[in-house]
Design a protein around this motif. Structure first.
Motif, PDB file in Angstrom:
ATOM      1  N   ASP A 106      14.111 -45.776 -52.675  1.00  0.00           N
ATOM      2  CA  ASP A 106      14.716 -46.010 -51.357  1.00  0.00           C
ATOM      3  C   ASP A 106      15.317 -47.413 -51.325  1.00  0.00           C
ATOM      4  O   ASP A 106      14.682 -48.373 -50.866  1.00  0.00           O
ATOM      5  CB  ASP A 106      13.669 -45.807 -50.259  1.00  0.00           C
ATOM      6  CG  ASP A 106      13.235 -44.354 -50.146  1.00  0.00           C
ATOM      7  OD1 ASP A 106      14.052 -43.467 -50.466  1.00  0.00           O
ATOM      8  OD2 ASP A 106      12.090 -44.090 -49.752  1.00  0.00           O
ATOM      9  N   TYR A 107      16.537 -47.497 -51.838  1.00  0.00           N
ATOM     10  CA  TYR A 107      17.246 -48.783 -51.950  1.00  0.00           C
ATOM     11  C   TYR A 107      18.659 -48.623 -51.408  1.00  0.00           C
ATOM     12  O   TYR A 107      19.232 -47.533 -51.442  1.00  0.00           O
ATOM     13  CB  TYR A 107      17.336 -49.220 -53.420  1.00  0.00           C
ATOM     14  CG  TYR A 107      16.023 -49.702 -53.984  1.00  0.00           C
ATOM     15  CD1 TYR A 107      15.522 -50.958 -53.633  1.00  0.00           C
ATOM     16  CD2 TYR A 107      15.296 -48.907 -54.863  1.00  0.00           C
ATOM     17  CE1 TYR A 107      14.316 -51.413 -54.154  1.00  0.00           C
ATOM     18  CE2 TYR A 107      14.083 -49.365 -55.380  1.00  0.00           C
ATOM     19  CZ  TYR A 107      13.610 -50.612 -55.024  1.00  0.00           C
ATOM     20  OH  TYR A 107      12.423 -51.047 -55.531  1.00  0.00           O
ATOM     21  N   LEU A 165      18.406 -40.123 -49.040  1.00  0.00           N
ATOM     22  CA  LEU A 165      19.654 -40.226 -48.280  1.00  0.00           C
ATOM     23  C   LEU A 165      20.330 -41.580 -48.469  1.00  0.00           C
ATOM     24  O   LEU A 165      21.531 -41.663 -48.727  1.00  0.00           O
ATOM     25  CB  LEU A 165      19.353 -39.996 -46.798  1.00  0.00           C
ATOM     26  CG  LEU A 165      18.798 -38.607 -46.470  1.00  0.00           C
ATOM     27  CD1 LEU A 165      18.433 -38.509 -44.991  1.00  0.00           C
ATOM     28  CD2 LEU A 165      19.820 -37.528 -46.834  1.00  0.00           C
ATOM     29  N   GLU A 166      19.547 -42.650 -48.345  1.00  0.00           N
ATOM     30  CA  GLU A 166      20.130 -44.000 -48.403  1.00  0.00           C
ATOM     31  C   GLU A 166      20.853 -44.227 -49.733  1.00  0.00           C
ATOM     32  O   GLU A 166      22.036 -44.594 -49.768  1.00  0.00           O
ATOM     33  CB  GLU A 166      18.997 -45.028 -48.226  1.00  0.00           C
ATOM     34  CG  GLU A 166      19.468 -46.467 -48.204  1.00  0.00           C
ATOM     35  CD  GLU A 166      18.293 -47.450 -48.153  1.00  0.00           C
ATOM     36  OE1 GLU A 166      17.136 -47.004 -48.330  1.00  0.00           O
ATOM     37  OE2 GLU A 166      18.547 -48.641 -47.940  1.00  0.00           O
ATOM     38  N   LEU A 167      20.153 -43.956 -50.835  1.00  0.00           N
ATOM     39  CA  LEU A 167      20.742 -44.235 -52.151  1.00  0.00           C
ATOM     40  C   LEU A 167      21.836 -43.221 -52.505  1.00  0.00           C
ATOM     41  O   LEU A 167      22.811 -43.573 -53.183  1.00  0.00           O
ATOM     42  CB  LEU A 167      19.635 -44.246 -53.223  1.00  0.00           C
ATOM     43  CG  LEU A 167      20.048 -44.725 -54.612  1.00  0.00           C
ATOM     44  CD1 LEU A 167      20.600 -46.153 -54.576  1.00  0.00           C
ATOM     45  CD2 LEU A 167      18.869 -44.657 -55.588  1.00  0.00           C
ATOM     46  N   SER A 168      21.703 -41.973 -52.042  1.00  0.00           N
ATOM     47  CA  SER A 168      22.752 -40.976 -52.338  1.00  0.00           C
ATOM     48  C   SER A 168      24.087 -41.427 -51.767  1.00  0.00           C
ATOM     49  O   SER A 168      25.131 -41.313 -52.410  1.00  0.00           O
ATOM     50  CB  SER A 168      22.399 -39.611 -51.728  1.00  0.00           C
ATOM     51  OG  SER A 168      21.277 -39.084 -52.367  1.00  0.00           O
ATOM     52  N   ILE A 169      24.034 -41.968 -50.548  1.00  0.00           N
ATOM     53  CA  ILE A 169      25.268 -42.435 -49.898  1.00  0.00           C
ATOM     54  C   ILE A 169      25.846 -43.631 -50.657  1.00  0.00           C
ATOM     55  O   ILE A 169      27.048 -43.832 -50.704  1.00  0.00           O
ATOM     56  CB  ILE A 169      24.977 -42.775 -48.415  1.00  0.00           C
ATOM     57  CG1 ILE A 169      24.723 -41.473 -47.641  1.00  0.00           C
ATOM     58  CG2 ILE A 169      26.115 -43.570 -47.778  1.00  0.00           C
ATOM     59  CD1 ILE A 169      24.145 -41.651 -46.263  1.00  0.00           C
ATOM     60  N   ALA A 170      24.974 -44.386 -51.302  1.00  0.00           N
ATOM     61  CA  ALA A 170      25.399 -45.611 -52.003  1.00  0.00           C
ATOM     62  C   ALA A 170      25.614 -45.394 -53.504  1.00  0.00           C
ATOM     63  O   ALA A 170      25.474 -46.339 -54.281  1.00  0.00           O
ATOM     64  CB  ALA A 170      24.364 -46.705 -51.761  1.00  0.00           C
ATOM     65  N   GLY A 171      25.915 -44.171 -53.923  1.00  0.00           N
ATOM     66  CA  GLY A 171      26.226 -43.943 -55.338  1.00  0.00           C
ATOM     67  C   GLY A 171      25.087 -43.353 -56.154  1.00  0.00           C
ATOM     68  O   GLY A 171      25.154 -43.293 -57.384  1.00  0.00           O
ATOM     69  N   GLY A 172      24.042 -42.898 -55.466  1.00  0.00           N
ATOM     70  CA  GLY A 172      22.850 -42.406 -56.152  1.00  0.00           C
ATOM     71  C   GLY A 172      23.044 -41.109 -56.934  1.00  0.00           C
ATOM     72  O   GLY A 172      22.248 -40.820 -57.829  1.00  0.00           O
ATOM     73  N   LEU A 225      17.784 -34.444 -50.254  1.00  0.00           N
ATOM     74  CA  LEU A 225      18.904 -34.414 -49.299  1.00  0.00           C
ATOM     75  C   LEU A 225      18.538 -33.678 -48.015  1.00  0.00           C
ATOM     76  O   LEU A 225      19.335 -33.639 -47.071  1.00  0.00           O
ATOM     77  CB  LEU A 225      20.136 -33.774 -49.956  1.00  0.00           C
ATOM     78  CG  LEU A 225      20.699 -34.559 -51.146  1.00  0.00           C
ATOM     79  CD1 LEU A 225      21.948 -33.877 -51.694  1.00  0.00           C
ATOM     80  CD2 LEU A 225      21.031 -35.994 -50.753  1.00  0.00           C
ATOM     81  N   LYS A 226      17.377 -33.051 -47.992  1.00  0.00           N
ATOM     82  CA  LYS A 226      16.896 -32.334 -46.783  1.00  0.00           C
ATOM     83  C   LYS A 226      18.048 -31.554 -46.136  1.00  0.00           C
ATOM     84  O   LYS A 226      18.406 -31.776 -44.972  1.00  0.00           O
ATOM     85  CB  LYS A 226      16.293 -33.320 -45.793  1.00  0.00           C
ATOM     86  CG  LYS A 226      15.033 -33.997 -46.318  1.00  0.00           C
ATOM     87  CD  LYS A 226      14.346 -34.812 -45.245  1.00  0.00           C
ATOM     88  CE  LYS A 226      13.077 -35.443 -45.737  1.00  0.00           C
ATOM     89  NZ  LYS A 226      13.279 -36.517 -46.746  1.00  0.00           N
ATOM     90  N   LEU A 227      18.607 -30.610 -46.909  1.00  0.00           N
ATOM     91  CA  LEU A 227      19.756 -29.850 -46.421  1.00  0.00           C
ATOM     92  C   LEU A 227      19.377 -28.972 -45.231  1.00  0.00           C
ATOM     93  O   LEU A 227      18.291 -28.405 -45.187  1.00  0.00           O
ATOM     94  CB  LEU A 227      20.307 -28.956 -47.540  1.00  0.00           C
ATOM     95  CG  LEU A 227      20.761 -29.633 -48.827  1.00  0.00           C
ATOM     96  CD1 LEU A 227      21.246 -28.586 -49.826  1.00  0.00           C
ATOM     97  CD2 LEU A 227      21.861 -30.644 -48.552  1.00  0.00           C
ATOM     98  N   HIS A 228      20.302 -28.865 -44.288  1.00  0.00           N
ATOM     99  CA  HIS A 228      20.136 -27.926 -43.175  1.00  0.00           C
ATOM    100  C   HIS A 228      21.523 -27.682 -42.598  1.00  0.00           C
ATOM    101  O   HIS A 228      22.095 -28.564 -41.957  1.00  0.00           O
ATOM    102  CB  HIS A 228      19.195 -28.500 -42.111  1.00  0.00           C
ATOM    103  CG  HIS A 228      18.833 -27.501 -41.065  1.00  0.00           C
ATOM    104  ND1 HIS A 228      18.444 -27.846 -39.804  1.00  0.00           N
ATOM    105  CD2 HIS A 228      18.796 -26.160 -41.108  1.00  0.00           C
ATOM    106  CE1 HIS A 228      18.176 -26.754 -39.108  1.00  0.00           C
ATOM    107  NE2 HIS A 228      18.397 -25.719 -39.883  1.00  0.00           N
TER     108      HIS A 228
END
Ligand SMILES: O=C(O)c1cc(=O)[nH]c(=O)n1[C@@H]1O[C@H](COP(=O)(O)O)[C@@H](O)[C@H]1O
Length: 234
Positions: free
Chosen positions: A17-18, A42-49, A67-70
């Motif tokens: 979580d970075y 979520l945080e890192l995925s948005i930032a290139g994770g 990603l807790k898809l819904h």
């Protein structure tokens, strides 16, 4: 590095979580062979994770894409299939029947484990009531674990305090993964339903997710080793 069995090592998933990839990479580098399984949320995925996920998989690590898809079924099915293609090991969706059934279709034929998030560990009965739910945490988790089984996904995410009940519903083959894990004396933060690593495993969890107890530790390697030693003894 301590002599912990590889199977035990795989039971601990460290949450990256970075806010950026370089901070996450620095921790992965520091932890070296101690940690084999990482969560990208979520945080890192948005930032290139997502690119980091590919790099970690390429380096032989296991990746949990949180990603807790819904969404509508078509979208969830296609997003799940895309995650399966990237070679991630675990993907989360919210534990709603339509969503879980769509994810099961998207993951079909791949080794991807889809896990349904039952009730977030930051929620208690009062939070569910505020959100408009008429059932408390225990009844909601019980319902959603049964629906996960019916949908044919691999298992669920739940609090360690729900793990024994969920294990009884899913049986020995279901995956039970528990965040909300705090070694004795660790800062609780925003977690409301939590237990120690050993308690989570004793209650029937296959794997635990640990974020701040490792990432915010003065010595992340020592913190990770201590949790692994606790898991080895559990
Ligand atoms: O799906 C998750 O991983 C998750 C579900 C849940 O109910 N509670 C929960 O804390 N998590 C995640 O688990 C991690 C817990 O982090 P720490 O509280 O720092 O150990 C975070 O990355 C959360 O996003």
């Amino acid at each position: 590095m301590s002599l912990v069995d590889a199977k035990v090592r795989d039971r601990m998933i460290v949450a990256l979580d970075y806010p950026n990839v370089s901070a996450a990479e620095a921790l992965v580098w520091q932890l070296g062979d101690v940690v084999t399984f990482y969560k990208i949320g979520l945080e890192l995925s948005i930032a290139g994770g997502l690119d980091l996920a590919a790099d970690l998989i390429g380096a032989g690590k296991k990746v949990f894409l949180d990603l807790k898809l819904h969404d509508i079924g078509n979208t969830v099915e296609r997003a799940t299939a895309a995650a399966a293609e990237r070679g991630v090991h675990i993907l989360t969706v919210h534990a709603y029947p339509q969503t879980m059934a769509a994810a099961a279709r998207g993951a079909k034929g791949s080794p991807l484990e889809v896990l349904g998030v039952t009730v977030l560990t930051s929620y208690d009965d009062a939070d569910l009531a505020t959100a408009g739910y008429h059932m408390g945490v225990t009844d909601t988790v019980r319902l959603r674990a049964g629906q996960a089984l019916e949908a044919g996904i691999a298992g669920v995410i739940c609090a360690p305090t729900d793990a024994a009940m969920v294990r009884a519903i899913l049986g020995p083959d279901g995956r039970v993964v528990t965040p909300g894990v705090r070694p004795k004396g660790a800062e609780v933060g925003d977690q409301k339903r939590f237990a120690t690593p050993a308690e989570a495993i004793a209650a029937g969890a296959d794997r635990i997710v640990v974020g701040r107890p490792v990432t915010a530790a003065q010595d992340p390697v020592a913190a990770a080793e201590a949790i692994l030693a606790e898991l080895a003894g559990a």
